[in-house]
Design a protein around this motif. Structure first.
Motif, PDB file in Angstrom:
ATOM      1  N   LEU A 190     -17.706  29.910 -17.426  1.00 36.80           N
ATOM      2  CA  LEU A 190     -17.605  30.860 -16.317  1.00 36.80           C
ATOM      3  C   LEU A 190     -18.604  31.983 -16.559  1.00 36.80           C
ATOM      4  CD1 LEU A 190     -15.899  31.515 -13.743  1.00 36.80           C
ATOM      5  CD2 LEU A 190     -14.421  32.870 -15.242  1.00 36.80           C
ATOM      6  N   ILE A 191     -19.489  32.227 -15.585  1.00 41.41           N
ATOM      7  CA  ILE A 191     -20.551  33.214 -15.743  1.00 41.41           C
ATOM      8  C   ILE A 191     -20.558  34.168 -14.554  1.00 41.41           C
ATOM      9  CG2 ILE A 191     -22.007  31.683 -17.125  1.00 41.41           C
ATOM     10  CD1 ILE A 191     -23.620  31.079 -14.620  1.00 41.41           C
ATOM     11  N   ARG A 192     -21.130  35.337 -14.759  1.00 42.08           N
ATOM     12  CA  ARG A 192     -21.217  36.321 -13.690  1.00 42.08           C
ATOM     13  C   ARG A 192     -22.641  36.415 -13.175  1.00 42.08           C
ATOM     14  NH1 ARG A 192     -19.940  42.835 -14.054  1.00 42.08           N
ATOM     15  NH2 ARG A 192     -20.246  43.289 -11.845  1.00 42.08           N
ATOM     16  N   LEU A 193     -22.786  36.368 -11.847  1.00 44.67           N
ATOM     17  CA  LEU A 193     -24.047  36.616 -11.172  1.00 44.67           C
ATOM     18  C   LEU A 193     -23.943  37.975 -10.485  1.00 44.67           C
ATOM     19  CD1 LEU A 193     -24.404  33.105  -9.492  1.00 44.67           C
ATOM     20  CD2 LEU A 193     -25.158  33.798 -11.764  1.00 44.67           C
ATOM     21  N   ASP A 194     -25.072  38.589 -10.183  1.00 47.57           N
ATOM     22  CA  ASP A 194     -24.994  39.943  -9.631  1.00 47.57           C
ATOM     23  C   ASP A 194     -24.346  39.973  -8.245  1.00 47.57           C
ATOM     24  OD1 ASP A 194     -27.037  38.897  -8.066  1.00 47.57           O
ATOM     25  OD2 ASP A 194     -28.331  40.654  -8.259  1.00 47.57           O
ATOM     26  N   ASN A 195     -24.283  38.839  -7.582  1.00 48.98           N
ATOM     27  CA  ASN A 195     -23.628  38.796  -6.273  1.00 48.98           C
ATOM     28  C   ASN A 195     -22.461  37.819  -6.252  1.00 48.98           C
ATOM     29  OD1 ASN A 195     -25.198  36.543  -6.549  1.00 48.98           O
ATOM     30  ND2 ASN A 195     -25.913  36.504  -4.448  1.00 48.98           N
ATOM     31  N   GLY A 196     -21.870  37.577  -7.413  1.00 48.41           N
ATOM     32  CA  GLY A 196     -20.737  36.672  -7.426  1.00 48.41           C
ATOM     33  C   GLY A 196     -20.497  36.079  -8.799  1.00 48.41           C
ATOM     34  N   LEU A 197     -19.772  34.974  -8.805  1.00 49.82           N
ATOM     35  CA  LEU A 197     -19.472  34.253 -10.036  1.00 49.82           C
ATOM     36  C   LEU A 197     -20.101  32.870 -10.001  1.00 49.82           C
ATOM     37  CD1 LEU A 197     -15.676  34.944 -10.735  1.00 49.82           C
ATOM     38  CD2 LEU A 197     -17.616  35.712 -12.088  1.00 49.82           C
ATOM     39  N   GLY A 198     -20.355  32.333 -11.159  1.00 49.07           N
ATOM     40  CA  GLY A 198     -20.847  30.972 -11.263  1.00 49.07           C
ATOM     41  C   GLY A 198     -20.011  30.183 -12.248  1.00 49.07           C
ATOM     42  N   LEU A 199     -19.975  28.878 -12.059  1.00 52.14           N
ATOM     43  CA  LEU A 199     -19.257  27.981 -12.958  1.00 52.14           C
ATOM     44  C   LEU A 199     -20.168  26.810 -13.285  1.00 52.14           C
ATOM     45  CD1 LEU A 199     -16.137  27.642 -14.003  1.00 52.14           C
ATOM     46  CD2 LEU A 199     -16.214  25.657 -12.488  1.00 52.14           C
ATOM     47  N   VAL A 200     -20.472  26.636 -14.571  1.00 53.39           N
ATOM     48  CA  VAL A 200     -21.274  25.508 -15.036  1.00 53.39           C
ATOM     49  C   VAL A 200     -20.344  24.521 -15.725  1.00 53.39           C
ATOM     50  CG1 VAL A 200     -23.165  24.784 -16.541  1.00 53.39           C
ATOM     51  CG2 VAL A 200     -23.311  26.963 -15.317  1.00 53.39           C
ATOM     52  N   TYR A 201     -20.502  23.219 -15.435  1.00 51.79           N
ATOM     53  CA  TYR A 201     -19.607  22.238 -16.023  1.00 51.79           C
ATOM     54  C   TYR A 201     -20.263  20.866 -16.087  1.00 51.79           C
ATOM     55  CZ  TYR A 201     -18.667  21.162 -11.051  1.00 51.79           C
ATOM     56  OH  TYR A 201     -18.787  20.844  -9.710  1.00 51.79           O
ATOM     57  N   GLU A 202     -19.673  20.002 -16.920  1.00 52.20           N
ATOM     58  CA  GLU A 202     -20.076  18.607 -17.021  1.00 52.20           C
ATOM     59  C   GLU A 202     -19.191  17.771 -16.103  1.00 52.20           C
ATOM     60  OE1 GLU A 202     -20.258  14.912 -20.255  1.00 52.20           O
ATOM     61  OE2 GLU A 202     -19.149  16.759 -20.698  1.00 52.20           O
ATOM     62  N   LYS A 203     -19.811  16.813 -15.414  1.00 48.40           N
ATOM     63  CA  LYS A 203     -19.082  15.914 -14.515  1.00 48.40           C
ATOM     64  C   LYS A 203     -19.458  14.481 -14.873  1.00 48.40           C
ATOM     65  CE  LYS A 203     -18.923  14.751  -9.558  1.00 48.40           C
ATOM     66  NZ  LYS A 203     -19.363  15.188  -8.199  1.00 48.40           N
ATOM     67  N   GLU A 204     -18.453  13.689 -15.257  1.00 46.83           N
ATOM     68  CA  GLU A 204     -18.748  12.322 -15.662  1.00 46.83           C
ATOM     69  C   GLU A 204     -17.728  11.349 -15.077  1.00 46.83           C
ATOM     70  OE1 GLU A 204     -18.661  12.236 -19.930  1.00 46.83           O
ATOM     71  OE2 GLU A 204     -16.544  12.762 -20.048  1.00 46.83           O
ATOM     72  N   ILE A 205     -18.165  10.108 -14.876  1.00 45.38           N
ATOM     73  CA  ILE A 205     -17.278   9.070 -14.355  1.00 45.38           C
ATOM     74  C   ILE A 205     -16.363   8.566 -15.458  1.00 45.38           C
ATOM     75  CG2 ILE A 205     -17.178   6.770 -13.329  1.00 45.38           C
ATOM     76  CD1 ILE A 205     -19.864   7.361 -11.986  1.00 45.38           C
ATOM     77  N   VAL A 206     -16.932   8.293 -16.637  1.00 44.48           N
ATOM     78  CA  VAL A 206     -16.136   7.849 -17.776  1.00 44.48           C
ATOM     79  C   VAL A 206     -16.554   8.641 -19.008  1.00 44.48           C
ATOM     80  CG1 VAL A 206     -15.688   5.521 -16.935  1.00 44.48           C
ATOM     81  CG2 VAL A 206     -17.742   5.961 -18.291  1.00 44.48           C
ATOM     82  N   ASP A 207     -15.623   8.804 -19.933  1.00 44.27           N
ATOM     83  CA  ASP A 207     -15.883   9.542 -21.163  1.00 44.27           C
ATOM     84  C   ASP A 207     -17.030   8.918 -21.940  1.00 44.27           C
ATOM     85  OD1 ASP A 207     -15.386  11.448 -23.181  1.00 44.27           O
ATOM     86  OD2 ASP A 207     -14.260   9.957 -24.321  1.00 44.27           O
ATOM     87  N   LYS A 208     -17.942   9.760 -22.397  1.00 42.42           N
ATOM     88  CA  LYS A 208     -19.106   9.381 -23.189  1.00 42.42           C
ATOM     89  C   LYS A 208     -20.116   8.565 -22.399  1.00 42.42           C
ATOM     90  CE  LYS A 208     -16.249   9.180 -27.361  1.00 42.42           C
ATOM     91  NZ  LYS A 208     -14.997   8.899 -26.655  1.00 42.42           N
ATOM     92  N   GLY A 209     -19.958   8.483 -21.081  1.00 35.56           N
ATOM     93  CA  GLY A 209     -20.940   7.810 -20.234  1.00 35.56           C
ATOM     94  C   GLY A 209     -21.918   8.813 -19.662  1.00 35.56           C
ATOM     95  N   GLY A 210     -22.779   8.342 -18.747  1.00 37.74           N
ATOM     96  CA  GLY A 210     -23.722   9.239 -18.099  1.00 37.74           C
ATOM     97  C   GLY A 210     -22.995  10.345 -17.364  1.00 37.74           C
ATOM     98  N   SER A 211     -23.471  11.566 -17.508  1.00 37.75           N
ATOM     99  CA  SER A 211     -22.808  12.704 -16.876  1.00 37.75           C
ATOM    100  C   SER A 211     -23.842  13.693 -16.366  1.00 37.75           C
ATOM    101  CB  SER A 211     -21.859  13.395 -17.856  1.00 37.75           C
ATOM    102  OG  SER A 211     -22.569  13.915 -18.968  1.00 37.75           O
TER     103      SER A 211
END
Length: 333
Positions: A190-211
């Motif tokens: 969770l990060i702060r931008l000067d005009n709001g908030l941002g959320l960076v995350y990993e998204k994957e179909i299966v664990d340890k697969g391409g994400s």
């Protein structure tokens, strides 16, 4: 999900970022040296915590010194995932007891308070926290259904990143669901931008697969409305995001580990990379960080200081699971 799930359960327009990130210089030809390597610690998630390092060993919250020596591990707090608000020595954590809690320490890292915010029927992972004004904003990712699915023939659980706030670290207020999908959503920052908030995350179909690595953002004053996430890194390998910094030159740096040089080996074939983006999140460049640990890196955290940058990671997470810190002195372009 940089806890023990794989081993134990499922074997800036002038943005400025504060909280988990800090202003950094543009780096050139980054090459690091090992500060410490704690053999076979088998710890879970780990974060830089001012001049200490906080992690979980055997499901117990532990604090280590900068040189890798143990500072204290008898806090009596069960934790598997941790994130920190360094300005107030606050730690948010989750565990396999389906609890989310917040702890606060004094300047000597003695425990001041520890509050279990909730215990639920569903597991909540990868909490993240940031302070804005007098309020602490934090997320927890609730999973309903399959946890950390590793089988393409199985249905993924429903992962929902929920946003809350608190002013006293005891009473909480629900704000919104940032993202909810039937993908493994992990490594939330969770990060702060000067005009709001941002959320960076990993998204994957299966664990340890391409994400993929994704950034979502909210420009509303109450942070209730969030834009659809934008892909920063495509799912062509197993990406593990760690830190996202504003560089002060209208660029961002995303630090992550991935197995692009050893496809299919996931954590065991990972190396550290820095991708740079402009203020609109258009990728400008990618560079590999030349570490003394050649490969097998699962990156936990990055500490960007005035004259040096440090990397905290697990080495060979699925076997030895050493805890390693490597540091490089900065070279300005």
């Amino acid at each position: 999900m940089k806890g023990k799930v794989a081993l134990g359960i499922v074997v800036g327009i002038l943005f400025s970022i504060v909280g988990n990130g800090c202003t950094g210089d543009t780096l050139k030809d980054v090459s690091t040296n090992i500060v410490f390597n704690i053999d076979k610690l088998h710890n879970g998630d780990a974060k830089f915590f001012n001049d200490k390092i906080i992690t979980s060993v055997g499901g117990e919250m532990s604090i280590y010194n900068e040189d890798g020596t143990l500072f204290k591990n008898d806090y009596g707090i069960q934790s598997n995932w941790v994130d920190v608000c360094t300005e107030d020595n606050v730690v948010i954590y989750g565990n396999f007891e389906n609890e989310i809690g917040i702890a606060q320490f004094n300047k000597q890292y003695n425990l001041i308070q520890n509050n279990i915010l909730w215990k639920s029927d569903n597991l909540s992972i990868d909490p993240a926290i940031i302070k804005i004004g007098e309020e602490y904003y934090f997320t927890a990712t609730e999973i309903i259904g399959n946890i950390n699915n590793s089988d393409v023939n199985q249905e993924n659980g429903q992962y929902t990143v929920k946003l809350y706030k608190t002013s006293d670290l005891i009473n909480i207020e629900y704000i919104s669901d940032i993202v909810s999908e039937q993908y493994n959503i992990e490594d939330v920052d969770l990060i702060r931008l000067d005009n709001g908030l941002g959320l960076v995350y990993e998204k994957e179909i299966v664990d340890k697969g391409g994400s993929s690595i994704v950034i979502a953002r909210s420009e509303s004053d109450d942070y209730k409305d969030w834009e659809t996430g934008r892909v920063l890194e495509n799912p062509d390998c197993d990406h593990e995001p760690a830190s996202f910094f504003w560089n002060g030159d209208e660029t961002y740096s995303l630090y992550y580990s991935c197995d692009k040089e050893n496809l299919g080996e996931s954590y065991m074939g990972g190396n550290i990379y820095e991708s740079k983006f402009d203020k609109n999140f258009k990728k400008l460049s990618v560079q590999k960080i030349n570490t003394e640990t050649n490969t097998g890196i699962l990156l936990y955290d990055v500490q960007d200081e005035d004259k040096k940058i440090s990397f905290l990671f697990a080495k060979n997470y699925l076997t030895d699971c050493d805890l390693v810190k490597e540091t490089s002195h900065k070279q300005k372009k």
